[in-house]
Motif scaffolding. Structure first.
Motif, PDB file in Angstrom:
ATOM      1  N   PRO A 264      39.315  40.750  47.968  1.00 37.56           N
ATOM      2  CA  PRO A 264      39.609  39.736  47.337  1.00 37.56           C
ATOM      3  C   PRO A 264      38.178  39.801  46.247  1.00 37.56           C
ATOM      4  O   PRO A 264      37.460  40.367  45.515  1.00 37.56           O
ATOM      5  N   VAL A 265      38.469  38.846  45.428  1.00 42.38           N
ATOM      6  CA  VAL A 265      37.477  38.770  43.817  1.00 42.38           C
ATOM      7  C   VAL A 265      36.646  37.695  43.442  1.00 42.38           C
ATOM      8  O   VAL A 265      37.627  36.232  43.300  1.00 42.38           O
ATOM      9  N   PRO A 266      35.826  36.946  43.296  1.00 46.38           N
ATOM     10  CA  PRO A 266      35.278  36.360  43.436  1.00 46.38           C
ATOM     11  C   PRO A 266      35.712  35.149  42.016  1.00 46.38           C
ATOM     12  O   PRO A 266      35.168  36.194  40.948  1.00 46.38           O
ATOM     13  N   LEU A 267      35.809  34.331  42.109  1.00 50.66           N
ATOM     14  CA  LEU A 267      36.364  33.482  40.319  1.00 50.66           C
ATOM     15  C   LEU A 267      35.825  32.063  41.263  1.00 50.66           C
ATOM     16  O   LEU A 267      35.097  31.561  41.894  1.00 50.66           O
ATOM     17  N   TRP A 268      35.518  31.432  39.450  1.00 51.14           N
ATOM     18  CA  TRP A 268      35.219  30.440  39.484  1.00 51.14           C
ATOM     19  C   TRP A 268      36.236  29.726  38.985  1.00 51.14           C
ATOM     20  O   TRP A 268      36.644  29.851  37.725  1.00 51.14           O
ATOM     21  N   HIS A 269      36.189  27.952  39.309  1.00 46.38           N
ATOM     22  CA  HIS A 269      37.671  27.211  38.616  1.00 46.38           C
ATOM     23  C   HIS A 269      36.892  26.391  38.994  1.00 46.38           C
ATOM     24  O   HIS A 269      36.930  25.157  39.691  1.00 46.38           O
ATOM     25  N   GLY A 270      36.454  26.151  37.607  1.00 49.23           N
ATOM     26  CA  GLY A 270      34.976  24.627  37.660  1.00 49.23           C
ATOM     27  C   GLY A 270      33.894  25.259  38.227  1.00 49.23           C
ATOM     28  O   GLY A 270      33.632  25.705  38.446  1.00 49.23           O
ATOM     29  N   GLU A 271      34.040  23.581  39.269  1.00 48.15           N
ATOM     30  CA  GLU A 271      32.486  24.258  40.108  1.00 48.15           C
ATOM     31  C   GLU A 271      32.984  24.684  41.179  1.00 48.15           C
ATOM     32  O   GLU A 271      32.102  24.770  41.927  1.00 48.15           O
ATOM     33  N   ARG A 272      34.070  24.832  40.935  1.00 48.28           N
ATOM     34  CA  ARG A 272      34.155  24.933  42.490  1.00 48.28           C
ATOM     35  C   ARG A 272      34.610  26.975  43.183  1.00 48.28           C
ATOM     36  O   ARG A 272      35.128  27.336  41.912  1.00 48.28           O
TER      37      ARG A 272
ATOM     38  N   VAL B 260      36.073  30.318  44.070  1.00 48.31           N
ATOM     39  CA  VAL B 260      37.995  29.832  44.598  1.00 48.31           C
ATOM     40  C   VAL B 260      38.392  31.624  44.614  1.00 48.31           C
ATOM     41  O   VAL B 260      36.959  32.515  44.471  1.00 48.31           O
ATOM     42  N   LEU B 261      39.541  32.680  45.052  1.00 52.64           N
ATOM     43  CA  LEU B 261      39.046  33.990  44.928  1.00 52.64           C
ATOM     44  C   LEU B 261      40.628  34.203  44.370  1.00 52.64           C
ATOM     45  O   LEU B 261      41.570  33.214  44.277  1.00 52.64           O
ATOM     46  N   GLY B 262      40.073  35.528  43.613  1.00 55.14           N
ATOM     47  CA  GLY B 262      41.486  36.076  43.471  1.00 55.14           C
ATOM     48  C   GLY B 262      41.941  36.968  44.546  1.00 55.14           C
ATOM     49  O   GLY B 262      40.931  37.446  44.911  1.00 55.14           O
ATOM     50  N   PHE B 263      42.848  37.894  43.957  1.00 56.27           N
ATOM     51  CA  PHE B 263      42.571  39.506  45.336  1.00 56.27           C
ATOM     52  C   PHE B 263      43.582  40.715  43.533  1.00 56.27           C
ATOM     53  O   PHE B 263      44.630  41.216  43.731  1.00 56.27           O
ATOM     54  N   ARG B 264      42.824  41.160  44.349  1.00 51.75           N
ATOM     55  CA  ARG B 264      43.534  43.090  43.935  1.00 51.75           C
ATOM     56  C   ARG B 264      43.853  43.823  44.921  1.00 51.75           C
ATOM     57  O   ARG B 264      43.253  43.719  45.972  1.00 51.75           O
ATOM     58  N   PHE B 265      45.352  44.455  44.476  1.00 52.42           N
ATOM     59  CA  PHE B 265      46.086  45.649  45.580  1.00 52.42           C
ATOM     60  C   PHE B 265      45.917  45.745  45.115  1.00 52.42           C
ATOM     61  O   PHE B 265      46.369  46.776  43.931  1.00 52.42           O
ATOM     62  N   GLY B 266      45.019  47.467  44.993  1.00 50.88           N
ATOM     63  CA  GLY B 266      45.430  48.254  43.982  1.00 50.88           C
ATOM     64  C   GLY B 266      44.820  48.433  42.587  1.00 50.88           C
ATOM     65  O   GLY B 266      43.591  48.184  42.757  1.00 50.88           O
TER      66      GLY B 266
END
Ligand SMILES: [Zn+2]
Ligand SMILES: [Zn+2]
Ligand SMILES: [Zn+2]
Length: 238
Positions: A133-141, A143-149
């Motif tokens: 999981p990669v923590p991201l900001w979506h405005g003030e919220r 959210v997660l991005g994802f890394r696969f390899g």
């Protein structure tokens, strides 16, 4: 866009026809679906998606979860409850939006998807697929991005904290949110996404979540080398 006659909405280029954002990450043994938006059924039929071992959720906005009802078909195919990974807030959104699924007084039967909610609290593994999981900001919220390899999927984001950048080192291919030219409170603009892509420095940078202000071919023509808009049905060998 409903009721729009702009050049992109009337375009004959199939790459200008965009359903809601979602991807599938597949190995010979495992299929991981990222998000289950309202177009899940149409996308699964169009791309012949026949199995899903788990769904990984970036966040709980409607355009990323409203396809949950169609998980029923995958319950039938996989003969098990669907493992659904998300952060605590996203799983809360799913419980609220699909309250009848989690209400013990709802009559049981084929009308309900069977969901096995699993809270993400760090890297995890689905079959033979490792998910970072990669923590991201979506405005003030958050959210997660994802890394696969060496591949990462960063949809729905407007800011990346300094602490998250090390998780994006050494990528071959990255997919980044790029809504439109004009700034937006909860999504990267094309310029901001291009800048983030430069800093990440992957060999290949693709943009997603575009709205109808960005025409596929015309936008690609002015993007830097190694960067382009993704499109529905795009398949990458990783
Ligand atoms: Zn339009
Ligand atoms: Zn969103
Ligand atoms: Zn979205």
């Amino acid at each position: 866009m409903i009721g729009c006659d702009c050049a992109v909405c009337r375009s004959s280029d199939p790459r200008d026809v965009r359903l809601r954002p979602s991807i599938v990450v597949q190995t010979a043994a495992t299929t991981v679906l990222v998000d289950a938006g309202p177009d899940l059924r149409a996308q699964a039929l169009r791309h012949d998606l026949r199995r899903v071992d788990a769904i990984v959720f970036t966040h709980g906005h409607a355009d990323h979860i409203l396809g949950m009802d169609d998980v029923r078909r995958f319950n039938w195919i996989m003969k098990t409850a669907m493992p659904c990974y998300g952060d605590a807030r996203t799983l809360g959104d799913i419980r609220k939006t699909f309250h009848y699924v989690f209400d013990s007084s709802t009559p049981k039967g084929g009308g309900l998807p069977s969901l096995d909610l699993r809270t993400i609290d760090g890297p995890f593994i689905v079959g033979d697929v490792a998910v970072q999981p990669v923590p991201l900001w979506h405005g003030e919220r958050p959210v997660l991005g994802f890394r696969f390899g060496a591949f990462a999927y960063l949809t729905d984001c407007s800011r990346i904290d300094e602490a998250a950048w090390p998780l994006l080192e050494g990528l071959d291919t990255v997919v980044i949110d790029a809504l439109r030219e004009a700034p937006h409170p909860t999504h990267f603009s094309l310029a901001q996404a291009t800048e983030a892509g430069r800093r990440i420095g992957a060999r290949r940078t693709l943009f997603t979540h575009m709205c109808h202000h960005l025409a596929h071919e015309a936008t690609n023509a002015r993007l830097p080398q190694g960067m382009s808009l993704a499109y529905d049905g795009l398949t990458l060998d990783l």
